[in-house]
Design an enzyme around this catalytic site. Structure first.
Site, short mmCIF file in Angstrom:
data_model
loop_
_atom_site.label_atom_id
_atom_site.label_comp_id
_atom_site.label_asym_id
_atom_site.label_seq_id
_atom_site.Cartn_x
_atom_site.Cartn_y
_atom_site.Cartn_z
CG HIS A 389 -0.41 0.33 2.51
ND1 HIS A 389 -0.43 1.60 3.02
CD2 HIS A 389 0.16 -0.44 3.46
CE1 HIS A 389 0.10 1.61 4.23
NE2 HIS A 389 0.48 0.38 4.53
CG ASP A 399 2.97 1.20 7.99
OD1 ASP A 399 2.63 0.84 6.85
OD2 ASP A 399 2.20 1.19 8.97
CD GLU A 436 -2.58 -1.21 5.43
OE1 GLU A 436 -2.36 -2.20 6.14
OE2 GLU A 436 -2.28 -0.05 5.79
CD GLU A 437 -1.37 2.89 7.55
OE1 GLU A 437 -1.97 2.31 8.47
OE2 GLU A 437 -0.14 2.80 7.39
CG ASP A 465 2.18 -2.89 5.61
OD1 ASP A 465 2.82 -1.91 6.02
OD2 ASP A 465 0.94 -2.93 5.63
#
Length: 715
Positions: A389, A399, A436-437, A465
């Site tokens: 993502h 991330d 995605e988060e 990820d």
């Protein structure tokens, strides 16, 4: 010598260096042979010919693999990461759209025929966030994360990046007593029951980790709490672990952990289209009917804010194992807000009260997935999916931007093979997902839209990820594909040691991951790996579409998760100086993609039994890594060091049959070892994966990976 000849000689001497320079420039600019690195010797417990290939077919394959392994470049990974982290890029914002276009352009330059896929989904943004201790004395809470002089990226001006907030939290304006509930798990509330303390009508203060924040909210909701505040305790990801940023990799006392508070362990994806894709024509349910949206507010706090509350709590002293690190010497340094020291953690007796004023806006917003493809030459309908993502709460250097930088470098390297004539047998798909988060949204919507194609034809989902926050390779997977990862890791060089990634991996005696997507699983390999839980984009492929999946990361000390400090500077100084592990992940990721896409029988790469000796070599008894480790309340133990909690219970994916029931497609009479089932848990009520809108008791024979997939019944 005549005058003409002298002039000619002068002219020649003048031109010679110019011509030489032009030749050198042309050589540098033109295509050059790839400088292949010295190949690593195969590990003693790894075969020379990977699973899925015959000795004859691997001759040609090995040439392409050696070409590929020479292509990923660490400095280019660093340049990609700098571009990706130049600005905050929250899902659904203009910066997020610009980044999607950047990824699209890179895929196009690499010859991957990309497409930009838009979905309209429910996202959540803050308008106003205020919090204050109002009794027994007043103290302001919800401070912004302080800027650091040595890191100019931490000086953010966007109010949305300054405020502490949790996506999908309901708006609220309330004043209520506060009690401390440790990590806010079910067993913690049971301990409170023994002490005669009720959470009903109170705001509960819980530590991050040892459970997903959505699970903390749901548990508090069940207990009748009025609201939830979560904070990062120094004992978990701050000074209790080591030096804090900017002196070390752990979280400073002013950082807080953003994130979505949503029950996506019930139904991932867009809350308004549960079970179907959020296309333009898709029907949408009202927000009031969305089962995954919380009913009580949640607010993230820093250690400084938490100290203001905990130092004022009265009542019984919390149990010894509930005591955190706020009272440790120097835990709150520097302390610009003069947060009071904490002598002991207490539960609270109702005399300490907090006022919360949270104004949120939920709106249907466009998001953008970017899909690149290398079309297969013989079985183009079969798909090998590379998954990552792109959206982040702020910069997201670890991330997810380390993963995105690695995806872009992998795309560039695969494009380099294409230019040299490489054509995989099966199609390779590179997915750059959005949002995605929030609720694993972009991947879930795409996986729902193309469910039939993926269920029938997807070979494997290779998810990254985050590529790196350190040097320790960590794998989370369903057991069957793990041997293929071990074999690939045996030919990828570890940048720090010069040996293979596999050699360093097998030196680790237990599975431990700060990402915490999984817990330790059973394996016959000389390495440990985790069993997939939830929390990243593989989830729709594994649990909705029945695609074998895995997630990889080079792990390490990482205390700035979901904070403004997770930026390029942190990565350059602590996560991966020199970006060599970004390049190592690109080599491993791309090598796996090429092998799964080119194997004679890709099922052989996945159907390997957990207890069968790798490469046919005999070894000792299968090692069960953490099979019986459990929490005191009987649930499976979580890793002690973490920076992100699993979003779903760690159970074998519903829709996939247990390892003991997998049916291989070996030729008749082929020798096969007995199947061994990995550690399992029965899912608790309400925690089934999304298996809606499917015929009851239907089944599907997985064609691409060598075992049967059975869909779960509705219910």
């Amino acid at each position: 010598m005549t005058r003409t000849k002298l002039e000619f000689n002068k002219f020649r001497r003048f031109c010679q260096p110019i011509i030489l320079l032009l030749v050198m420039l042309a050589y540098c600019a033109g295509p050059r042979p790839i400088a292949r690195p010295r190949p690593l010797r195969a590990a003693r417990d790894q075969p020379e010919v990977p699973l899925g290939f015959s000795p004859a077919s691997y001759v040609a394959e090995k040439r392409w693999e050696e070409l590929y392994l020479a292509l990923p470049d660490a400095s280019r990974c660093g340049r990609f990461l700098r571009r990706l982290t130049a600005r905050p890029h929250l899902a659904g914002t203009p910066a997020d759209r610009r980044l999607a276009e950047f990824v699209y352009d890179e895929f196009k330059r690499d010859g991957l025929a990309p497409e930009l896929v838009e979905y309209r989904v429910l996202l959540s943004y803050p308008r106003r966030v205020e919090a204050e201790v109002v009794a027994p004395a007043r103290a302001k809470l919800a401070h912004s994360e302080p800027a650091l002089p040595r890191d100019k990226a931490t000086r953010v001006s966007d109010p949305m990046m300054q405020m502490p907030w949790n996506a999908y939290s309901p708006s609220a304006d309330m004043t209520a007593p506060v009690i401390y509930v440790n990590y806010g798990a079910e067993k913690d509330y049971e301990e409170l029951d023994k002490l005669g303390v009720s959470a009903k009508g109170k705001i509960v203060l819980a530590r991050n980790f040892h459970g997903y924040r959505g699970g903390k909210s749901l548990e508090a909701e069940k207990r009748g709490a009025a609201g939830v505040m979560v904070y990062s305790d120094p004992a978990d990801d701050g000074s209790g672990k080591g030096k804090t940023y900017p002196e070390g990799p752990w979280g400073p006392p002013g950082h807080f952990q953003r994130g979505a508070v949503v029950y996506d362990f019930l139904i991932p994806g867009d809350p308004l289209t549960p079970g179907w894709a959020s296309t333009d024509s898709a029907p949408r349910i009202p927000e009031t009917e969305a089962k995954i949206l919380p009913r009580i507010p949640m607010l993230p706090l820093s250690a400084w804010d938490a100290a203001e509350i905990i130092s004022r709590l009265a009542g019984p002293e919390a149990p010894k194992e509930w005591q955190g690190g706020l009272g440790a010497p120097g835990a709150l340094d520097p302390n610009p807000f003069a947060a009071p020291p904490v002598a002991a953690y207490r539960i609270g007796d109702g005399s300490t009260k907090v006022h919360l004023a949270i104004e949120m806006e939920n709106r249907v917003t466009p998001i953008w997935d970017v899909i690149g493809k290398i079309h297969g030459s013989e079985e183009p309908e079969k798909l090998v999916v590379l998954s990552n993502h792109r959206d982040a709460w702020v910069y997201g250097a670890v991330d997810p931007s380390s993963g995105t930088a690695t995806l872009l470098e992998t795309a560039r390297a695969l494009g380099g093979l294409l230019k040299r004539g490489f054509r995989p047998r099966r199609t390779i798909v590179l997915g750059s997902w959005d949002a995605e988060e929030y609720t694993l949204t972009g991947s879930t919507e795409w996986g729902e839209q193309f469910e039939q194609e993926l269920t029938k034809n997807a070979v494997v989902c290779l998810n990254v990820d985050a590529a790196t926050s350190g040097q320790d390779f960590s794998l989370s997977a369903i057991p069957p594909p793990a041997p293929a990862v071990a074999q690939a890791a045996a030919v990828v060089r570890d940048p720090a040691t010069g040996r293979s990634v596999y050699d360093r991996w097998r030196q680790r005696r237990k599975f431990e991951s700060v990402r915490s997507y999984a817990v330790a699983g059973a394996t016959n390999l000389p390495v440990t790996f985790g069993l997939l839980g939830g929390g990243s984009d593989y989830m729709v492929f594994l649990e909705h579409d029945g695609v074998p999946s895995l997630d990889m990361i080079f792990d390490g000390p990482y205390g700035v998760y979901h904070s403004v400090y997770d930026d390029y500077e942190w990565m350059e100084r602590f996560g991966d100086p020199g970006f060599a592990y970004h390049a190592a992940m690109s080599r491993l990721w791309g090598l796996l993609a090429v092998r799964f896409a080119d194997a004679d029988r890709p099922g052989r790469q996945i159907e390997q039994r957990a207890e069968r000796p790798v490469g046919g070599r005999r070894g000792g008894r299968p090692r069960l890594a953490g099979q019986n480790q459990r929490e005191p309340d009987g649930r499976r133990a979580r890793p002690a060091r973490r920076a992100r909690a699993s979003r779903t219970p760690v159970v074998p994916a519903p829709g996939l049959r247990p390892a003991a029931e997998l049916r291989s497609r070996d030729p008749p009479g082929a020798a096969r070892g007995p199947a061994q089932e990995g550690p399992r848990e029965r899912p608790r009520a309400g925690e089934a994966s999304r298996q809606r809108n499917r015929p009851r008791d239907s089944s599907h024979q997985g064609r691409g990976w060598g075992f049967e997939v059975r869909r779960a019944s509705r219910g």
